[in-house]
Write a protein that holds these residues in place. Structure first.
Motif, short mmCIF file in Angstrom:
data_model
loop_
_atom_site.label_atom_id
_atom_site.label_comp_id
_atom_site.label_asym_id
_atom_site.label_seq_id
_atom_site.Cartn_x
_atom_site.Cartn_y
_atom_site.Cartn_z
N PHE A 61 0.85 -1.19 0.00
CA PHE A 61 0.00 0.00 0.00
C PHE A 61 0.89 1.24 0.00
CE2 PHE A 61 -2.21 -3.37 2.19
CZ PHE A 61 -3.50 -3.31 1.68
N ARG A 62 0.35 2.30 -0.55
CA ARG A 62 1.08 3.58 -0.56
C ARG A 62 0.26 4.61 0.19
NH1 ARG A 62 3.16 3.35 -6.72
NH2 ARG A 62 3.79 1.18 -6.56
N GLU A 63 0.97 5.60 0.74
CA GLU A 63 0.26 6.57 1.58
C GLU A 63 -0.87 7.25 0.81
OE1 GLU A 63 1.83 8.73 5.00
OE2 GLU A 63 1.74 10.48 3.72
N ASN A 64 -0.68 7.44 -0.49
CA ASN A 64 -1.72 8.09 -1.28
C ASN A 64 -3.00 7.26 -1.34
OD1 ASN A 64 -0.20 10.28 -1.76
ND2 ASN A 64 0.44 9.69 -3.81
N ASP A 65 -2.82 5.92 -1.38
CA ASP A 65 -4.00 5.06 -1.48
C ASP A 65 -4.69 4.98 -0.13
OD1 ASP A 65 -2.73 4.28 -3.78
OD2 ASP A 65 -1.99 2.40 -2.94
N PHE A 66 -3.94 5.27 0.91
CA PHE A 66 -4.34 4.79 2.21
C PHE A 66 -3.85 5.78 3.25
CE2 PHE A 66 -3.78 2.51 5.99
CZ PHE A 66 -4.78 1.57 5.97
N SER A 67 -4.76 6.47 3.94
CA SER A 67 -4.24 7.46 4.86
C SER A 67 -4.39 7.10 6.33
CB SER A 67 -4.89 8.82 4.59
OG SER A 67 -6.28 8.67 4.65
N SER A 68 -5.57 6.78 6.78
CA SER A 68 -5.72 6.75 8.24
C SER A 68 -6.60 5.62 8.76
CB SER A 68 -6.26 8.09 8.71
OG SER A 68 -7.48 8.31 8.07
N SER A 69 -6.55 4.47 8.15
CA SER A 69 -7.40 3.37 8.64
C SER A 69 -6.72 2.53 9.70
CB SER A 69 -7.81 2.48 7.48
OG SER A 69 -8.38 3.25 6.48
N GLY A 70 -5.60 3.01 10.23
CA GLY A 70 -4.87 2.23 11.23
C GLY A 70 -5.73 1.80 12.40
N LEU A 71 -6.63 2.68 12.78
CA LEU A 71 -7.49 2.40 13.94
C LEU A 71 -8.22 1.07 13.76
CD1 LEU A 71 -8.82 3.35 16.55
CD2 LEU A 71 -10.49 4.57 15.17
N VAL A 72 -8.82 0.90 12.59
CA VAL A 72 -9.60 -0.30 12.30
C VAL A 72 -8.69 -1.53 12.34
CG1 VAL A 72 -11.06 -1.40 10.56
CG2 VAL A 72 -11.04 1.09 10.78
N PHE A 73 -7.53 -1.42 11.71
CA PHE A 73 -6.65 -2.58 11.60
C PHE A 73 -6.06 -3.02 12.93
CE2 PHE A 73 -5.63 -1.73 6.88
CZ PHE A 73 -6.79 -2.39 6.54
#
Ligand SMILES: Cc1cc2nc3c(=O)[nH]c(=O)nc-3n(C[C@H](O)[C@H](O)[C@H](O)COP(=O)(O)O)c2cc1C
Length: 178
Positions: A61-73
């Motif tokens: 994954f790249r930061e552009n595709d993916f910003s802030s879903s860390g909480l869920v994971f």
């Protein structure tokens, strides 16, 4: 030796230890999802490591595709460990100060709040390091007192292990790719 389930592996924008980290990922067959920060992607490209990582058969994954879903994971138990390797002094400083406004610093915060173990391989861990440019030239780098101070502070966070060299990646028993 602790065995972990799925790993979240963040590559930040550090030339130092970039090749060694990718060597480890290629040889160890670790079962991990790889996330590049924006600078991580740029620096990995310059060090010609992108195709290598993308060729490992892992999810990238790249930061552009993916910003802030860390909480869920992390809260959802999807990842059992977070590795930030290599970790820039920028990411270390943000993490140590409790800032969570980038992919790496947000994952660090969310993993910490979910009590997921965190392993960090910093580039700036000594007052002088010898680094290698993308063209292969060896250059001395002198991390500042603030860089070393933030690293020391980060190392005191609960659940955080600071690795001192890429060789220390081997001390952990990572899950293998299926
Ligand atoms: C070729 C190149 C190599 C770099 N190497 C390092 C490094 O080894 N350590 C470091 O702290 N910053 C290094 N940087 C600077 C970081 O990429 C920069 O601070 C960036 O904002 C970090 O963002 P990130 O922490 O979100 O990945 C390098 C930059 C470039 C262009």
């Amino acid at each position: 030796m602790k065995k972990f389930g799925k790993i979240c592996w963040v590559i930040t924008g550090a030339g130092h230890f970039m090749a060694e980290t990718c060597d480890f990922l290629a040889s160890a067959g670790v079962s991990a999802d790889i996330y590049f920060t924006r600078a991580g992607l740029e620096v990995a490209r310059r060090y010609r490591q992108i195709e290598r990582v993308e060729g490992l058969g892992l999810r990238v994954f790249r930061e552009n595709d993916f910003s802030s879903s860390g909480l869920v994971f992390f809260a959802g138990g999807h990842y059992e460990a977070l590795v930030i390797a290599p970790a820039t002094s920028n990411t270390i400083a943000k993490c140590a100060l409790g800032i969570a406004d980038s992919l790496a610093s947000n994952f660090f915060a969310q993993a910490g709040k979910s009590r997921v173990p965190i392993f960090v391989l910093p580039t700036d861990a000594e007052s002088e390091i010898m680094s290698v440019t993308p063209s292969g030239r060896r250059i001395p780098i002198h991390p500042r007192p603030v860089d070393l101070l933030r690293l020391e502070e980060m190392g005191r966070f609960p659940g955080v292990t600071v690795l001192r060299s890429p060789r220390e990646l081997d001390v952990l028993e990572w899950p293998s790719c299926p």
